[in-house]
Design an enzyme around this catalytic site. Structure first.
Site, PDB file in Angstrom:
ATOM      1  N   ASP A  36     -17.450 -64.311  62.122  1.00  0.00           N
ATOM      2  CA  ASP A  36     -16.743 -65.579  61.380  1.00  0.00           C
ATOM      3  C   ASP A  36     -17.995 -66.559  61.226  1.00  0.00           C
ATOM      4  OD1 ASP A  36     -15.189 -67.374  60.404  1.00  0.00           O
ATOM      5  OD2 ASP A  36     -13.659 -67.335  61.939  1.00  0.00           O
ATOM      6  N   CYS A  72     -12.894 -68.323  54.763  1.00  0.00           N
ATOM      7  CA  CYS A  72     -12.409 -67.397  55.958  1.00  0.00           C
ATOM      8  C   CYS A  72     -10.959 -66.473  55.214  1.00  0.00           C
ATOM      9  CB  CYS A  72     -11.821 -68.146  56.997  1.00  0.00           C
ATOM     10  SG  CYS A  72     -12.940 -68.918  57.985  1.00  0.00           S
ATOM     11  N   HIS A  96      -5.760 -64.919  60.351  1.00  0.00           N
ATOM     12  CA  HIS A  96      -5.883 -66.250  59.287  1.00  0.00           C
ATOM     13  C   HIS A  96      -5.314 -65.707  57.976  1.00  0.00           C
ATOM     14  CE1 HIS A  96      -8.400 -69.802  57.864  1.00  0.00           C
ATOM     15  NE2 HIS A  96      -7.177 -70.204  58.021  1.00  0.00           N
ATOM     16  N   HIS A 124     -17.911 -69.498  64.659  1.00  0.00           N
ATOM     17  CA  HIS A 124     -16.998 -70.687  63.909  1.00  0.00           C
ATOM     18  C   HIS A 124     -16.751 -71.559  65.055  1.00  0.00           C
ATOM     19  CE1 HIS A 124     -13.951 -72.642  61.795  1.00  0.00           C
ATOM     20  NE2 HIS A 124     -13.911 -71.785  60.814  1.00  0.00           N
ATOM     21  N   ASP A 133     -17.794 -62.683  57.508  1.00  0.00           N
ATOM     22  CA  ASP A 133     -16.863 -63.278  56.541  1.00  0.00           C
ATOM     23  C   ASP A 133     -17.372 -64.139  55.375  1.00  0.00           C
ATOM     24  OD1 ASP A 133     -16.956 -65.441  58.154  1.00  0.00           O
ATOM     25  OD2 ASP A 133     -14.730 -65.656  57.911  1.00  0.00           O
TER      26      ASP A 133
END
Length: 462
Positions: A32, A72, A131, A217, A282
């Protein structure tokens, strides 16, 4: 299984399969916000990622692999469906704030790779970040995954597991079930346990495992740091300490170790040669990470926003030590998995991605072309920013001031520094037309998200 998958058609990719064993186990690992330059095998010298380096040395490293979005939620919708996220109604971030669009999510009408593979007899699981919807009706178990352990928001406190609104967010399927531990460690632990249980189970059947890491992240926290969020107190950014670089290094080190643990489990269970592992990010890194020589960061349509590290590892099938310059995108993952699994799509269902099996099973270093991938145009759009890729040419709109457009030749200018738009008006016009046609096409029949007024249940997470 939902009724829409009962009407099935011919196998995907009936040709070109001689070099690839059918129905392997499939492991998709997604970082991420990890940038193109965040792994040492992609040039990072600030720290080492030995386990990712080993995967690359024993497998295939992509140099022109892209996420379908630069943030994301959209990328995850594209990955799961193999279709541009604009078709799936997830063109932007699904926000944790109930005042924004917390009620949105990936509609169950969308077909995911987990659904197709489960119909083909695969066990399916996802551990980590979802998400794609906070409400229970959007939970992974309603999108083809037998098992889910992790969080549904864009990020959680790595220690306390509260989202940025201060709402508890750690799930076991569609139930909130707290679990103590550093999120990266928990994701790895569940992934390894799933691999071992499937390898040792009876009767054995192939599995599809989606490992969606939170790292790197924000919030920037190492395993020894304190929580920065608690109940009702979640809108906090940054790190548990002042040195974000040090925290970032620790986070990357822990995720890299987790990748190594997964590969080790596959080897120890004797199923490494029966398993394809795909690793990628991502989207690009923000300013706290590294996108190498690429321009831009997460959220932009410059290369730094969507060109990401990607590795394929499959001992005995993916030749070791290869590098591929073939242009690929995360939309290609679903058709690749479905082809290898011998899966079938609903009649008339269209994917935007194309199978990478030919690229994976080639025995020599890959060039810039693939017969099966063929020539194609790729598109990125986030808000008012958009880009079009055709061969080595890329058009960028909405990213520069005063309505300027950018035209770049990525073969000679990967850093997108020399704008050739003024000298190429014909090419600019052609690529603008491609973008306009694509926008019209993906909007046709696209899923529409509900207005907030239509939502009767306002309880976060329900």
């Amino acid at each position: 299984m939902s009724a829409r998958l009962c009407c099935l058609v011919v196998l995907l990719g009936a040709t070109g399969m001689a070099a690839a064993p059918m129905r392997p186990n499939l492991v998709v690992i997604m970082a991420d916000d990890m940038g193109y330059g965040d792994a040492s095998c992609y040039g990072n010298t600030a720290y080492r990622t030995p386990h990712l380096d080993r995967l690359a040395a024993e497998g295939l490293k992509f140099t022109d692999f892209h996420s379908s979005g630069s943030v994301c939620s959209p990328t995850r919708a594209g990955l799961l469906t193999g279709r541009y996220q604009q078709r799936a109604g997830v063109p932007g971030v699904i926000n944790a704030d109930p005042k924004v669009n917390r009620h949105h999510g990936l509609a169950t009408r969308e077909v995911t790779f987990a659904e197709v593979l489960r119909e083909a007899g695969y066990a399916t699981a996802v551990f980590g970040k979802w998400h794609l919807g906070y409400h229970r009706k959007f939970n992974p178990i309603h999108h083809g995954f037998d098992r889910f352990r992790g969080y549904v928001s864009g990020n959680v406190d790595y220690i306390s597991h509260f989202d940025r609104m201060g709402i508890a967010d750690w799930w076991d399927r569609d139930r909130l079930v707290p679990e103590a531990g550093y999120s990266t460690h928990l994701i790895t632990r569940h992934a390894v346990a799933f691999i071992r249980s499937q390898a040792q189970g009876s009767p054995k059947k192939p599995f599809c495992l989606y490992v969606a890491h939170e790292c790197p992240h924000s919030p920037y926290q190492g395993p020894g740091d304190k929580p920065v969020r608690s109940l009702g107190k979640g809108n906090l950014k940054g790190a548990a300490r002042n040195d974000i670089k040090a925290a970032y290094r620790e986070m990357m080190t822990e995720m890299d170790a987790g990748v190594g643990a997964i590969a080790k489990a596959l080897r120890e269970e004797g199923i490494a040669e029966k398993t394809l592992v795909l690793f990628f990010s991502d989207n690009g890194a923000n300013r706290n990470g590294s996108n190498g020589l690429l321009r831009g960061n997460k959220g932009s349509v410059w290369e730094g926003g969507h060109r990401v590290p990607a590795i394929a590892w499959w001992p005995g099938t993916v030749a070791a030590g290869r590098t591929s310059a073939v242009t690929a995108i995360s939309l290609d993952v679903m058709p690749t998995l479905v082809e290898l699994a011998g899966g079938r799509l609903p009649e008339g269902h269209r994917l935007d991605g194309r199978s990478l099996v030919e690229v994976l099973t080639a025995k020599e270093a890959g060039g810039r072309q693939s017969k099966r991938l063929g020539r194609r145009d790729l598109f990125w759009e986030f808000g008012k920013r958009a880009a079009v890729r055709r061969d080595d040419w890329k058009l960028v709109v909405g990213q520069m001031p005063a309505g300027r457009v950018g035209l770049y030749n990525l073969k000679s200018d990967l850093g997108e520094q020399k704008n050739l738009a003024a000298g190429q008006p014909g090419r600019v016009k052609q690529m603008q037309a491609l973008l306009a046609a694509w926008r019209t096409e993906v909007a046709r029949g696209a899923t529409v998200q509900p207005e907030r007024a239509q939502q009767k249940n306002r309880v976060p997470g329900n």
